[in-house]
Design a protein around this motif. Structure first.
Motif, PDB file in Angstrom:
ATOM      1  N   ASP A  33      29.197  34.254  33.231  1.00 27.64           N
ATOM      2  CA  ASP A  33      30.151  35.232  32.681  1.00 27.64           C
ATOM      3  C   ASP A  33      29.850  35.552  31.214  1.00 27.64           C
ATOM      4  N   LEU A  64      41.368  40.325  39.544  1.00 24.24           N
ATOM      5  CA  LEU A  64      42.138  39.784  38.415  1.00 24.24           C
ATOM      6  C   LEU A  64      42.993  40.862  37.760  1.00 24.24           C
ATOM      7  N   ALA A 101      41.517  34.793  42.345  1.00 26.68           N
ATOM      8  CA  ALA A 101      40.244  34.152  41.994  1.00 26.68           C
ATOM      9  C   ALA A 101      40.463  32.672  41.693  1.00 26.68           C
ATOM     10  N   VAL A 151      35.596  40.511  41.515  1.00 30.02           N
ATOM     11  CA  VAL A 151      36.496  39.470  40.992  1.00 30.02           C
ATOM     12  C   VAL A 151      37.314  40.042  39.833  1.00 30.02           C
ATOM     13  N   ALA A 152      36.645  40.779  38.949  1.00 31.89           N
ATOM     14  CA  ALA A 152      37.349  41.406  37.810  1.00 31.89           C
ATOM     15  C   ALA A 152      38.434  42.356  38.317  1.00 31.89           C
ATOM     16  N   ARG A 194      34.049  35.801  36.861  1.00 32.11           N
ATOM     17  CA  ARG A 194      34.981  36.830  36.405  1.00 32.11           C
ATOM     18  C   ARG A 194      34.292  38.104  35.917  1.00 32.11           C
TER      19      ARG A 194
END
Length: 196
Positions: A78, A193, A178, A189-190, A184
Motif C-alpha cells: 500500500d 472502504l 476489508a 478494496v478502496a 487498501r
C-alpha cells in the motif's frame, strides 16, 4: 513440456507470486540450481497442478545450490505500490541466498536493484529452469501463507481463491468489508472502504 534452459555458472532465477490478489503479501523467491543435480518437470508454476508444485518445491529445496524466499507486506504494498513492493521482495530473496550469485535472471520486464548484473526475461518462468524453480517456491509459500490467513479470516474464502479477485471474493468483501490483510491501495478494496 518445454526443455528449459539451465544457465551456466552461479546464476539465480528470481520470480514472484501474488501481484494480482486483493489481499496478502507478495512473495518472491531466488534459486541457484545445481547443474549436477537436475530437477525434471520444472515449469511455470501456473502450468503445474498443486500436487506437482508441492512435490517440486520439496525437490528444489533439496537439490538447489541455494534458495531463498522473501516477501513484502500488505503495508509495504500500500505504501510503495505493487510493482515496487514486488521488486523489494525480489531484492530480499536474492539477499537471502546462502551463495552469492554472479548474475540474476528476473521473470518479467523490470529488474530490482541488485549488487550483481541482472537481466529481465519476459515469460522467463516458462524458459529458464531457475526462474521456473523460483516461481514454484514463491507460489507454494504464498499459497501456504494464504491458508494461514484463511484460519484467521475464514469468511473471505482465502483457501479457495488465495486472495485473487474472484466473484466469491468480491461478494465476501461486500458482506464483511476489508480485513487487515486486504490491500487498501487496490481499487476494489478502496471502493469497498469508501462505501463504509
Amino acid at each position: 513440456m518445454p526443455e528449459l534452459i539451465v544457465p551456466e555458472g552461479l546464476v539465480c532465477g528470481v520470480d514472484e507470486a501474488g501481484r494480482g490478489p486483493l489481499a496478502g503479501p507478495v512473495v518472491a523467491a531466488a534459486v541457484i540450481l545445481d547443474p549436477a543435480r537436475p530437477i525434471l518437470g520444472l515449469n511455470d508454476s501456473k502450468k503445474l497442478s498443486e500436487r506437482r508444485r508441492a512435490a517440486l518445491a520439496v525437490e528444489i529445496r533439496e537439490k538447489a545450490l541455494a534458495w531463498a524466499v522473501a516477501e513484502a507486506s500488505v503495508e509495504e504494498i500500500d505504501r510503495l505500490n505493487i510493482l515496487h513492493a514486488s521488486l523489494l521482495a525480489m531484492q530480499r530473496a536474492v539477499a537471502g541466498l546462502a551463495v552469492a550469485p554472479e548474475r540474476a535472471l528476473i521473470d518479467g520486464n523490470r529488474c530490482p536493484r541488485l549488487p550483481m548484473p541482472a537481466e529481465a526475461v519476459v515469460k522467463g518462468d516458462g524458459k529458464i529452469a531457475s526462474i521456473a524453480a523460483a516461481s514454484i517456491l514463491a507460489k507454494t509459500v504464498r499459497d501456504a501463507g494464504m491458508l494461514v490467513l484463511h484460519e484467521q479470516y475464514p469468511h473471505y474464502g482465502f483457501d479457495r481463491h488465495m486472495g485473487y479477485p474472484t466473484p466469491a471474493h468480491f461478494a465476501a468483501l461486500e458482506a464483511h468489508g476489508a480485513s487487515p490483510v486486504h490491500r487498501r491501495s487496490f481499487a476494489p478494496v478502496a471502493r469497498q472502504l469508501s462505501l463504509l
